[in-house]
Design a protein around this motif. Structure first.
Motif, PDB file in Angstrom:
ATOM      1  N   TRP A  68       0.842  -1.186   0.000  1.00 44.89           N
ATOM      2  CA  TRP A  68       0.000   0.000   0.000  1.00 44.89           C
ATOM      3  C   TRP A  68       0.877   1.235   0.000  1.00 44.89           C
ATOM      4  CZ3 TRP A  68      -0.602   4.241   3.276  1.00 44.89           C
ATOM      5  CH2 TRP A  68      -1.741   5.042   3.035  1.00 44.89           C
ATOM      6  N   ARG A  69       0.416   2.246  -0.730  1.00 45.21           N
ATOM      7  CA  ARG A  69       1.101   3.531  -0.717  1.00 45.21           C
ATOM      8  C   ARG A  69       0.076   4.651  -0.729  1.00 45.21           C
ATOM      9  NH1 ARG A  69       5.280   6.047  -5.237  1.00 45.21           N
ATOM     10  NH2 ARG A  69       5.541   8.083  -4.206  1.00 45.21           N
ATOM     11  N   GLY A  70       0.235   5.595   0.180  1.00 44.94           N
ATOM     12  CA  GLY A  70      -0.638   6.753   0.221  1.00 44.94           C
ATOM     13  C   GLY A  70      -0.061   7.907  -0.577  1.00 44.94           C
ATOM     14  N   LEU A  71      -0.908   8.598  -1.315  1.00 47.51           N
ATOM     15  CA  LEU A  71      -0.514   9.715  -2.170  1.00 47.51           C
ATOM     16  C   LEU A  71      -1.337  10.938  -1.773  1.00 47.51           C
ATOM     17  CD1 LEU A  71      -0.772   7.682  -5.501  1.00 47.51           C
ATOM     18  CD2 LEU A  71       1.297   8.034  -4.139  1.00 47.51           C
ATOM     19  N   VAL A  72      -0.734  12.117  -1.833  1.00 47.31           N
ATOM     20  CA  VAL A  72      -1.397  13.329  -1.367  1.00 47.31           C
ATOM     21  C   VAL A  72      -1.438  14.361  -2.486  1.00 47.31           C
ATOM     22  CG1 VAL A  72      -1.376  15.183   0.336  1.00 47.31           C
ATOM     23  CG2 VAL A  72      -0.614  12.884   0.995  1.00 47.31           C
ATOM     24  N   TRP A  73      -2.616  14.927  -2.699  1.00 50.86           N
ATOM     25  CA  TRP A  73      -2.772  16.015  -3.669  1.00 50.86           C
ATOM     26  C   TRP A  73      -2.443  17.324  -2.961  1.00 50.86           C
ATOM     27  CZ3 TRP A  73      -7.968  18.424  -5.548  1.00 50.86           C
ATOM     28  CH2 TRP A  73      -7.710  19.354  -6.574  1.00 50.86           C
ATOM     29  N   THR A  74      -1.376  17.958  -3.388  1.00 51.78           N
ATOM     30  CA  THR A  74      -0.924  19.199  -2.761  1.00 51.78           C
ATOM     31  C   THR A  74      -1.068  20.408  -3.684  1.00 51.78           C
ATOM     32  OG1 THR A  74       1.358  18.779  -3.483  1.00 51.78           O
ATOM     33  CG2 THR A  74       0.725  17.998  -1.285  1.00 51.78           C
ATOM     34  N   GLY A  75      -1.620  20.213  -4.856  1.00 57.47           N
ATOM     35  CA  GLY A  75      -1.732  21.311  -5.821  1.00 57.47           C
ATOM     36  C   GLY A  75      -2.817  22.302  -5.442  1.00 57.47           C
ATOM     37  N   PRO A  76      -2.906  23.414  -6.184  1.00 55.46           N
ATOM     38  CA  PRO A  76      -3.924  24.428  -5.913  1.00 55.46           C
ATOM     39  C   PRO A  76      -5.321  23.900  -6.199  1.00 55.46           C
ATOM     40  CG  PRO A  76      -2.786  24.906  -7.965  1.00 55.46           C
ATOM     41  CD  PRO A  76      -2.042  23.778  -7.322  1.00 55.46           C
ATOM     42  N   ARG A  77      -6.294  24.390  -5.429  1.00 54.83           N
ATOM     43  CA  ARG A  77      -7.695  24.015  -5.622  1.00 54.83           C
ATOM     44  C   ARG A  77      -8.387  25.107  -6.428  1.00 54.83           C
ATOM     45  NH1 ARG A  77      -4.848  20.336  -2.907  1.00 54.83           N
ATOM     46  NH2 ARG A  77      -6.089  19.001  -1.537  1.00 54.83           N
ATOM     47  N   PRO A  78      -8.927  24.784  -7.592  1.00 59.59           N
ATOM     48  CA  PRO A  78      -9.580  25.823  -8.393  1.00 59.59           C
ATOM     49  C   PRO A  78     -10.891  26.269  -7.765  1.00 59.59           C
ATOM     50  CG  PRO A  78      -9.927  23.675  -9.374  1.00 59.59           C
ATOM     51  CD  PRO A  78      -8.979  23.461  -8.235  1.00 59.59           C
ATOM     52  N   ALA A  79     -11.279  27.493  -8.045  1.00 60.97           N
ATOM     53  CA  ALA A  79     -12.553  28.000  -7.532  1.00 60.97           C
ATOM     54  C   ALA A  79     -13.729  27.336  -8.232  1.00 60.97           C
ATOM     55  CB  ALA A  79     -12.605  29.516  -7.721  1.00 60.97           C
ATOM     56  N   ALA A  80     -13.540  26.947  -9.476  1.00 56.67           N
ATOM     57  CA  ALA A  80     -14.574  26.237 -10.233  1.00 56.67           C
ATOM     58  C   ALA A  80     -13.963  24.976 -10.832  1.00 56.67           C
ATOM     59  CB  ALA A  80     -15.135  27.131 -11.335  1.00 56.67           C
ATOM     60  N   GLY A  81     -14.799  23.978 -11.059  1.00 56.18           N
ATOM     61  CA  GLY A  81     -14.308  22.740 -11.660  1.00 56.18           C
ATOM     62  C   GLY A  81     -13.488  21.878 -10.719  1.00 56.18           C
ATOM     63  N   LEU A  82     -13.812  21.911  -9.423  1.00 60.88           N
ATOM     64  CA  LEU A  82     -13.027  21.144  -8.455  1.00 60.88           C
ATOM     65  C   LEU A  82     -13.064  19.637  -8.711  1.00 60.88           C
ATOM     66  CD1 LEU A  82     -11.293  21.106  -5.905  1.00 60.88           C
ATOM     67  CD2 LEU A  82     -13.409  21.107  -4.549  1.00 60.88           C
ATOM     68  N   PRO A  83     -14.237  19.023  -8.992  1.00 61.64           N
ATOM     69  CA  PRO A  83     -14.234  17.575  -9.246  1.00 61.64           C
ATOM     70  C   PRO A  83     -13.317  17.173 -10.404  1.00 61.64           C
ATOM     71  CG  PRO A  83     -16.465  18.335  -8.848  1.00 61.64           C
ATOM     72  CD  PRO A  83     -15.619  19.566  -8.990  1.00 61.64           C
ATOM     73  N   ALA A  84     -13.327  17.966 -11.489  1.00 60.98           N
ATOM     74  CA  ALA A  84     -12.467  17.636 -12.631  1.00 60.98           C
ATOM     75  C   ALA A  84     -11.000  17.773 -12.268  1.00 60.98           C
ATOM     76  CB  ALA A  84     -12.804  18.538 -13.817  1.00 60.98           C
ATOM     77  N   ALA A  85     -10.665  18.824 -11.492  1.00 60.16           N
ATOM     78  CA  ALA A  85      -9.273  19.002 -11.079  1.00 60.16           C
ATOM     79  C   ALA A  85      -8.832  17.872 -10.158  1.00 60.16           C
ATOM     80  CB  ALA A  85      -9.112  20.348 -10.381  1.00 60.16           C
ATOM     81  N   ALA A  86      -9.722  17.470  -9.251  1.00 62.81           N
ATOM     82  CA  ALA A  86      -9.392  16.369  -8.345  1.00 62.81           C
ATOM     83  C   ALA A  86      -9.215  15.062  -9.118  1.00 62.81           C
ATOM     84  CB  ALA A  86     -10.479  16.223  -7.283  1.00 62.81           C
ATOM     85  N   ARG A  87     -10.064  14.850 -10.115  1.00 62.88           N
ATOM     86  CA  ARG A  87      -9.940  13.637 -10.927  1.00 62.88           C
ATOM     87  C   ARG A  87      -8.624  13.639 -11.698  1.00 62.88           C
ATOM     88  NH1 ARG A  87     -14.412  14.097 -13.147  1.00 62.88           N
ATOM     89  NH2 ARG A  87     -13.817  15.157 -15.072  1.00 62.88           N
ATOM     90  N   ARG A  88      -8.272  14.782 -12.272  1.00 61.76           N
ATOM     91  CA  ARG A  88      -6.999  14.885 -13.003  1.00 61.76           C
ATOM     92  C   ARG A  88      -5.825  14.625 -12.076  1.00 61.76           C
ATOM     93  NH1 ARG A  88      -2.604  14.906 -14.447  1.00 61.76           N
ATOM     94  NH2 ARG A  88      -1.596  15.960 -16.184  1.00 61.76           N
ATOM     95  N   ALA A  89      -5.859  15.218 -10.871  1.00 63.33           N
ATOM     96  CA  ALA A  89      -4.772  15.022  -9.913  1.00 63.33           C
ATOM     97  C   ALA A  89      -4.692  13.563  -9.474  1.00 63.33           C
ATOM     98  CB  ALA A  89      -4.976  15.935  -8.706  1.00 63.33           C
TER      99      ALA A  89
END
Length: 430
Positions: A68-89
């Protein structure tokens, strides 16, 4: 899937019911077939319970003998389109981790319900792609050489959870799945029978909970087919970084060729792609650009290359090379230098400064392909050189298109791609 090989099989593990079911099935298959299983969990940092969810996923993986390996999204959170950005990350993080571990295939636990929700979203204007059981990683260039296998697309979400409940299994319910703020949640709610709400949709169970049906969902980790359209099995002229295709190609092949030659991430859709196909049909000669690619129709053939004018109008900044590490330039080339002090830039605007042998090498290419070729410059100055002169250089374009057009239909086909060798090209061979 390959058996008794050293590289791991990766699995995207959120801790939700679908991924927990897939973890159980995949772990049994891996143990029986001599494979390591690597579970990858992404913490998006969007829920205060994410640390607890990570701990749950880690424990679930270890209980079935998976790494098992845990990964963390540390990039900027957009004001709009958050689900798409999270999916891309999420896809990018999983792809990077899987590739670094030597995996060639990543298992995802999408179900028939996910596919149906996607259809609802597309009907409402979403550009979300359709789920396929065997498809390239959508993250580029992080997912280069990786395929996604979705063995649960024929299983329903309720069927999966009934099976888990019968086994006394636990899983995580993300409250965001019931939040109508998000398009995915609205699509999910719209598919419920009349009068059912999100809170009624799923059972929340623990290992001591009650009874349910015991039939295992119909899952398989084996590929069942070996290819698709005839245009994808025909031998076609090609070179590193460019394609020559017939005029009667279908929209899927054209879209894939454009995004691969252009080095971008999103395939073209809609009116522009339809209009380009319509121009190809009558047979007149023309030149057009789309997706960062140049399309030159001449007679019966279409030459698709990187659009050199784009590299001149908006030149990318030089890409510094770290000795011994592979870097991806312009989404099309993987380059690794042994010596420090090199950076990658396009040949456009620099061809006259190349050496005689380098200029001769470029002249062997179609004129439209020359400006998009990678060259190296010294950080301290000096004349540019073709990238392959001073570094290990390989085009990613041909293998990427082969993956997109389903010409690599088994895990064993991916070995040369993931490890950087130059295999016989499965796209342009019979």
């Amino acid at each position: 899937m390959e058996r008794n090989v050293g590289h791991p099989l990766a699995l995207a593990l959120s801790g939700g019911g679908d991924s927990i079911a897939l973890l159980d099935v995949a772990a049994g298959w891996a143990q029986a077939n001599g494979r390591r299983l690597l579970a990858l969990t992404v913490d998006h940092g969007l829920n205060p319970d994410s640390a607890r969810w990570n701990g749950f996923a880690r424990q679930a993986a270890r209980e079935v003998g998976a790494e098992w390996r845990g990964l963390v999204w540390t990039g900027p959170r957009p004001a709009a389109g958050l689900p798409a950005a999270a999916r891309r990350a999420r896809h990018a993080l999983i792809a990077d981790a899987a590739r670094e571990a030597g995996a060639r295939v990543v298992l995802f636990a999408h179900t028939a319900d996910d596919a149906a929700e996607g259809e609802v979203m597309r009907a409402e204007g979403s550009t979300l792609g359709r789920l396929r059981d065997w498809a390239p990683s959508p993250a580029w260039p992080e997912g280069r050489g990786l395929m996604l296998l979705r063995p649960m697309l024929d299983a329903g979400r309720t069927e999966v959870r009934d099976w888990l409940a019968a086994r006394g299994a636990s899983w995580i319910d993300d409250p965001a799945n019931d939040d109508p703020t998000y398009a995915r949640s609205r699509a999910r709610l719209s598919l419920l029978p009349a009068g059912e709400g999100g809170a009624q949709r799923r059972m929340r169970v623990d290992r001591s909970s009650g009874e349910a049906a015991t039939r295992q969902p119909t899952l398989t980790l084996e590929r069942q087919n070996d290819g698709f359209a005839a245009v994808r099995s025909s031998p076609l002229p090609q070179g590193e970084g460019w394609f020559q295709l017939p005029r009667d190609l279908d929209s899927h092949t054209l879209a894939a060729a454009l995004v691969c030659a252009g080095g971008g991430e999103r395939t073209p859709r809609g009116d522009r792609l339809t209009g380009l196909l319509a121009r190809l049909r009558p047979g007149g000669d023309f030149t057009a650009t789309l997706c960062g690619a140049r399309i030159a129709a001449d007679g019966d053939a279409v030459l698709i290359t990187r659009e050199p004018g784009e590299l001149t109008r908006r030149p990318p900044p030089p890409l510094p090379l770290t000795p011994g590490l592979e870097a991806v330039w312009d989404g099309r080339w993987a380059i690794a230098a042994d010596q420090p002090g090199w950076s990658v830039v396009p040949a456009a605007g620099r061809m006259a400064a190349l050496s005689g042998p380098d200029r001769a090498a470029l002249k062997a290419l179609p004129p439209a392909a020359r400006g998009g070729w990678p060259v190296l410059i010294r950080n301290g100055g000096g004349a540019p050189v073709l990238a392959q002169t001073a570094a290990r250089t390989r085009s990613l374009v041909e293998q990427r298109l082969a993956l997109a057009l389903d010409r690599m239909t088994h895990e064993r086909d991916l070995g040369a791609v993931i490890h950087g060798a130059t295999p016989s090209n499965p796209l342009f061979s019979t």
